[in-house]
Structures are given as structure tokens and as C-alpha cells.
Motif scaffolding. Structure first.
Motif, PDB file in Angstrom:
ATOM      1  N   UNK A 239      -5.936   0.152   3.302  1.00 44.83           N
ATOM      2  CA  UNK A 239      -7.169   0.463   2.424  1.00 44.83           C
ATOM      3  C   UNK A 239      -6.299   0.985   1.229  1.00 44.83           C
ATOM      4  N   UNK A 240      -5.991   0.013   0.115  1.00 44.55           N
ATOM      5  CA  UNK A 240      -5.277   0.452  -1.178  1.00 44.55           C
ATOM      6  C   UNK A 240      -6.388   0.990  -2.141  1.00 44.55           C
ATOM      7  N   UNK A 241      -6.054   2.259  -2.508  1.00 45.99           N
ATOM      8  CA  UNK A 241      -6.713   2.740  -3.594  1.00 45.99           C
ATOM      9  C   UNK A 241      -5.900   3.331  -4.765  1.00 45.99           C
ATOM     10  N   UNK A 242      -6.607   4.076  -5.667  1.00 47.42           N
ATOM     11  CA  UNK A 242      -5.727   4.330  -6.833  1.00 47.42           C
ATOM     12  C   UNK A 242      -4.870   5.669  -6.521  1.00 47.42           C
ATOM     13  N   UNK A 243      -5.322   6.444  -5.550  1.00 48.35           N
ATOM     14  CA  UNK A 243      -4.689   7.519  -5.225  1.00 48.35           C
ATOM     15  C   UNK A 243      -3.476   7.294  -4.020  1.00 48.35           C
ATOM     16  N   UNK A 244      -3.543   6.297  -3.426  1.00 46.79           N
ATOM     17  CA  UNK A 244      -2.561   5.866  -2.460  1.00 46.79           C
ATOM     18  C   UNK A 244      -2.899   4.698  -1.734  1.00 46.79           C
ATOM     19  N   UNK A 245      -2.181   4.746  -0.348  1.00 44.94           N
ATOM     20  CA  UNK A 245      -2.614   3.641   0.622  1.00 44.94           C
ATOM     21  C   UNK A 245      -3.108   4.330   1.849  1.00 44.94           C
ATOM     22  N   UNK A 246      -4.141   4.046   2.642  1.00 47.50           N
ATOM     23  CA  UNK A 246      -4.697   4.862   3.372  1.00 47.50           C
ATOM     24  C   UNK A 246      -4.775   3.904   4.693  1.00 47.50           C
ATOM     25  N   UNK A 247      -5.134   4.533   5.998  1.00 40.51           N
ATOM     26  CA  UNK A 247      -5.386   3.759   7.055  1.00 40.51           C
ATOM     27  C   UNK A 247      -6.834   4.044   7.727  1.00 40.51           C
TER      28      UNK A 247
ATOM     29  N   UNK B  31      -5.109   6.779  13.908  1.00 43.37           N
ATOM     30  CA  UNK B  31      -4.258   7.281  13.022  1.00 43.37           C
ATOM     31  C   UNK B  31      -4.692   8.790  12.667  1.00 43.37           C
ATOM     32  N   UNK B  32      -3.487   9.561  13.041  1.00 40.25           N
ATOM     33  CA  UNK B  32      -3.859  11.043  12.927  1.00 40.25           C
ATOM     34  C   UNK B  32      -4.134  11.500  11.593  1.00 40.25           C
ATOM     35  N   UNK B  33      -3.252  10.878  10.626  1.00 32.95           N
ATOM     36  CA  UNK B  33      -3.268  11.304   9.104  1.00 32.95           C
ATOM     37  C   UNK B  33      -4.489  10.754   8.280  1.00 32.95           C
ATOM     38  N   UNK B  34      -4.515   9.339   8.675  1.00 36.34           N
ATOM     39  CA  UNK B  34      -5.376   8.771   7.777  1.00 36.34           C
ATOM     40  C   UNK B  34      -4.632   8.057   6.487  1.00 36.34           C
ATOM     41  N   UNK B  35      -3.381   8.556   6.540  1.00 42.14           N
ATOM     42  CA  UNK B  35      -2.286   7.688   5.617  1.00 42.14           C
ATOM     43  C   UNK B  35      -1.579   6.710   6.263  1.00 42.14           C
ATOM     44  N   UNK B  36      -1.450   5.623   5.446  1.00 37.45           N
ATOM     45  CA  UNK B  36      -0.543   4.508   6.083  1.00 37.45           C
ATOM     46  C   UNK B  36       1.170   4.901   5.547  1.00 37.45           C
ATOM     47  N   UNK B  37       1.535   5.179   6.769  1.00 37.23           N
ATOM     48  CA  UNK B  37       2.989   5.475   6.826  1.00 37.23           C
ATOM     49  C   UNK B  37       3.364   5.100   8.020  1.00 37.23           C
TER      50      UNK B  37
END
Length: 104
Positions: free
Chosen positions: A20-28, A33-39
Motif C-alpha cells: 500500500x503506497x501512500x504519501x507517508x511511505x510504503x506499507x504492507x 508482517x511484524x511491522x506493517x512496513x514494506x521492507x
């Protein structure tokens, strides 16, 4: 044999339905996913060894990705119920994810 880097490249740059790409970053949005951040490090799809803890109605479970089950995605995740006692839960997590199991 699964190649984590090749899978990550495809997920990140070609297509991932959880991204999920939004203005504040790329999320998962993947529930594991442990963090919710796409990394790369927090992507459950691009890591052979991956584990997370999830809550189901007040009961906590340790989910571990089991690569030996990769041929049956429905059974890819092993679920272990954790005791309510914090110290006992940590002991169980250490037992399953400790140094002895890292190179297994």
C-alpha cells in the motif's frame, strides 16, 4: 530452493498485492508482517525464516514459517499457542526460535 533476494525483487518492483503506497511511505497489509512496513527484513513472503506473534481473541500464538511446507501454502505457517504467563511464553518462544533452531 527459495532465493529470498529474487523473491524480494519481484515483490517490491514487479507486483505485491499486500503493498500500500501512500504519501507517508510504503506499507504492507500482510497479516503476518511484524511491522506493517514494506521492507526486505519484515516481509513474510521474501524470508525463508520468519516468525511473528498474533492475537486471536485474547489468545496469543507464535506463527513460524516452515519452509518444508512451501509446496502447500495453506499449511506454510506453524501455529503454536503461547501460555498466558509471560515468562513461560518467552521460554516457549526461545525453545522454538533459539540459537539451536536458527541453522536447522
Amino acid at each position: 530452493m527459495q532465493n529470498d533476494e529474487a523473491i524480494w525483487h519481484d515483490i517490491r518492483y514487479i507486483h505485491c498485492c499486500y503493498m500500500a503506497k501512500i504519501e507517508t511511505g510504503i506499507f504492507c497489509r500482510n497479516p503476518y508482517n511484524v511491522t506493517g512496513i514494506c521492507s526486505r527484513s519484515s516481509c513474510p513472503l521474501a524470508n525463508i525464516r520468519y516468525a511473528t506473534i498474533r492475537d486471536h481473541d485474547g489468545v496469543f500464538y507464535l506463527y513460524m514459517k516452515t519452509i518444508e511446507r512451501a509446496h502447500t501454502p495453506k499449511h506454510l505457517w506453524e501455529r503454536i499457542k503461547l501460555p498466558r504467563n509471560y515468562e513461560k511464553a518467552l521460554e516457549l518462544i526461545d525453545k522454538h526460535l533459539g540459537e539451536d533452531n536458527v541453522n536447522a
